[in-house]
Design a protein around this motif. Structure first.
Motif, PDB file in Angstrom:
ATOM      1  N   UNK A 111       0.825  -1.211   0.000  1.00  0.00           N
ATOM      2  CA  UNK A 111       0.000   0.000   0.000  1.00  0.00           C
ATOM      3  C   UNK A 111       0.858   1.260   0.000  1.00  0.00           C
ATOM      4  N   UNK A 112       2.027   1.208   0.674  1.00  0.00           N
ATOM      5  CA  UNK A 112       2.854   2.410   0.748  1.00  0.00           C
ATOM      6  C   UNK A 112       3.637   2.649  -0.540  1.00  0.00           C
TER       7      UNK A 112
ATOM      8  N   UNK B  49       0.891   9.265   9.380  1.00  0.00           N
ATOM      9  CA  UNK B  49       1.722   8.051   9.327  1.00  0.00           C
ATOM     10  C   UNK B  49       1.733   7.474   7.908  1.00  0.00           C
ATOM     11  N   UNK B  50       0.583   7.562   7.222  1.00  0.00           N
ATOM     12  CA  UNK B  50       0.521   7.098   5.833  1.00  0.00           C
ATOM     13  C   UNK B  50       1.437   7.940   4.954  1.00  0.00           C
ATOM     14  N   UNK B 126      -4.815   2.937   5.930  1.00  0.00           N
ATOM     15  CA  UNK B 126      -4.273   2.177   7.069  1.00  0.00           C
ATOM     16  C   UNK B 126      -4.616   2.877   8.383  1.00  0.00           C
ATOM     17  N   UNK B 128      -3.689   3.050  12.486  1.00  0.00           N
ATOM     18  CA  UNK B 128      -2.816   2.679  13.618  1.00  0.00           C
ATOM     19  C   UNK B 128      -3.477   2.996  14.955  1.00  0.00           C
TER      20      UNK B 128
END
Lengths: 270, 279
Positions: A111-112, B49-50, B126, B128
């Motif tokens: 994903x990153x 963070x992404x 995402x 966290x």
């Protein structure tokens, strides 16, 4: 008129050799003197942008693609731009294979990585061609032609003086946001408009130094302080001279050279 | 020149995010799609963070240019706010953060359709940390906790780019004046300059969103003005990037945001040649 090429490179300090993301290619083998009058001589150098993904692969594809097209790629701006767009088409094939390969290894794109894959890879590029043209008066004219996008640089030294600096003249012009060729940029007009070109006349005993930005910024800073950085670089060719790694490590440690992938191609004409 | 140290794997720096998880964070921030302040700050952390992970991503993985702590304060407690495999940890290398979100959601998002309109698409999000809101607001303790983390980091990385502490809060501290510990943490420094303290203020006090102001005149209340006053001035290169992103800046521009997105701060950090389109 003859010329010989010496090439040097070193990866960024703190990284590993396989993380080197500059690339270069020449039409002739290094260290072998070449008669320019016969077939000319070509050099392509590229610097993959560290914030982009697969930048080293893109830089390598660019230099391979452009070196095979010298000298015609330097005929006109739209020809250069045509080749740049053609490189993006070759990249699409390569990237498709890369993604399939990652999946086959059980390491699919994460994903990153995906946002950067979507944006494509980025790199600077400089292409240089040396040639000798017969003149009407029976003589001949030796020239170099350079074209590029971004901050790879060419320095022309004659009689112990820097006579041309292309495309930058001032070390402060080097920033972390140079112009870049993007592997998804199909805009031929924009590339033709933004590329920079220059032509110089070559004489015997001239030297050309073609380099990526960290070495280029260092070169201009030394020259600006009334130094002769080419004298240091010429020692690299001497059997008892320093190695490129010695020189770059020392200049990085002193803070005079930025810690970045470093590449230099030295062309000596005689 | 300060704030010019290389950020690299051999010379990494750290981020400490402080997240207000007090009871008042359950209030709605208002606007077109009302959202609790707690949800706004947890989304902000997850986006930060992404962005950091993507910024440092290379084909072999995410490079550890940054080590990041997410510290929650509220529920009479100050400590790690990471969920999932990172629960309980303070400073974590970025590669481990990227590999260990608590979960990965698919969220819908409206994006430009290229013809002047918007089209809904699905994006990977995402996560966290989740929204939490209960108990008091020990902001002073939280800044002291960050002080401890940053002080230890600096003793181990004395030449690093100065650490950045980003506090996300509604500003209603109830364990004393946060200005004193805020000044103390900004007195810590690496060889490259003092620690930076930035603040994201989420509030239901109304008024227009404000991003990187250089004065507190337009701010709606005393909480906002206090947080503005606690915030470090943006170093010159960050101001230059802020200007490139379209923000109006001056020498007094501070790392302070009121009811607006602060994710762009990630783009103010140099880790090498930027991947920008030809213009």
């Amino acid at each position: 008129m003859r010329a010989s090429i010496s090439s040097y490179h070193l990866h960024k300090g703190g990284g590993t050799e396989d993380e080197y993301e500059d690339a270069f290619a020449t039409t002739h083998e290094a260290q072998v003197p070449k008669d320019i009058a016969a077939n000319g001589l070509g050099i392509a150098i590229s610097d993959g942008a560290s914030e982009s993904i697969l930048a080293g692969r893109w830089a390598r594809l660019l230099v391979r693609h452009f070196i095979a097209a010298i000298p015609e790629v330097l005929d006109a701006r739209d020809v250069f731009a045509h080749y740049a767009v053609q490189a993006t088409e070759r990249w699409e094939v390569l990237i498709g294979e890369y993604i399939a390969g990652r999946a086959a290894e059980g390491r699919p794109i994460q994903w990153y990585e995906q946002p950067k894959m979507d944006r494509g890879a980025f790199a600077t590029l400089l292409v240089v061609s040396l040639s000798v043209t017969p003149q009407d008066d029976g003589g001949s004219l030796a020239t170099w032609v350079a074209a590029g996008i971004g901050d790879c640089a060419l320095f022309h030294v004659r009689d112990n003086r820097l006579i041309t600096s292309f495309p930058m003249n001032d070390p402060s012009e080097f920033t972390s946001s140079p112009d870049l060729l993007n592997s998804k940029n199909h805009d031929r007009e924009l590339i033709a408009e933004r590329m920079k070109t220059h032509v110089g006349i070559l004489r015997q005993k001239d030297d050309l130094y073609i380099c990526t930005d960290a070495v280029a910024a260092w070169f201009l800073e030394q020259a600006e302080r009334q130094g002769h950085p080419w004298e240091i670089l010429n020692l690299l060719d001497a059997t008892d001279g320093p190695t490129f790694a010695d020189l770059v490590d020392e200049e990085r440690a002193s803070g005079r050279m930025r810690n970045d992938d470093s590449t230099l191609i030295h062309v000596t004409v005689w | 020149m300060p704030y010019s140290a290389e950020i690299s794997r051999s010379n990494p720096t750290c981020f400490v995010f402080l997240v207000d998880q007090s009871a008042s964070m359950s209030d709605s921030i208002g606007g077109e799609t009302p959202n609790s302040k707690a949800a706004v700050v947890s989304d902000a952390i997850n986006r930060l963070l992404t962005e950091l992970s993507v910024k440092c991503a290379k084909e072999e993985g995410v490079r550890d240019y940054f080590h990041v702590a997410v510290v929650g304060y509220g529920h009479n407690n100050v400590g790690s706010a990471y969920g999932g495999a990172l629960a309980g940890r303070d400073l974590v290398p970025l590669s481990q953060i990227a590999e260990n979100p608590a979960r990965v959601e698919q969220r819908s998002k409206k994006v430009p359709d290229g013809a002047g309109g918007l089209v809904e698409t699905t994006v990977t999000f995402p996560v966290w940390m989740d929204p939490v809101s209960n108990g008091g607001t020990p902001m002073r303790q939280a800044i002291e906790y960050a002080h401890h983390l940053v002080d230890k980091w600096l003793s181990e990385h004395p030449a690093c780019f100065p650490p950045i502490v980003l506090n996300l809060t509604d500003g209603e501290a109830n364990d004393g004046d946060p200005v004193v510990p805020a000044a103390a943490i900004q007195s810590l420094a690496s060889a490259d300059g003092p620690v930076l303290l930035f603040n994201l203020h989420v509030s239901d006090a109304g008024g227009s969103p404000v991003t990187f102001p250089d004065a507190d005149a337009g701010l709606p209340d005393a909480y906002a003005r206090t947080l503005f006053g606690m915030s470090s001035a943006l170093p010159s290169h960050m101001r230059a990037y802020a200007a490139q992103e379209g923000f109006t800046v001056s020498e007094g521009t501070r790392g302070f945001v009121y009811n607006a997105d602060i994710t762009s701060v990630v783009q103010f950090l140099d880790i090498g040649t930027r991947a920008s389109d030809l213009r």
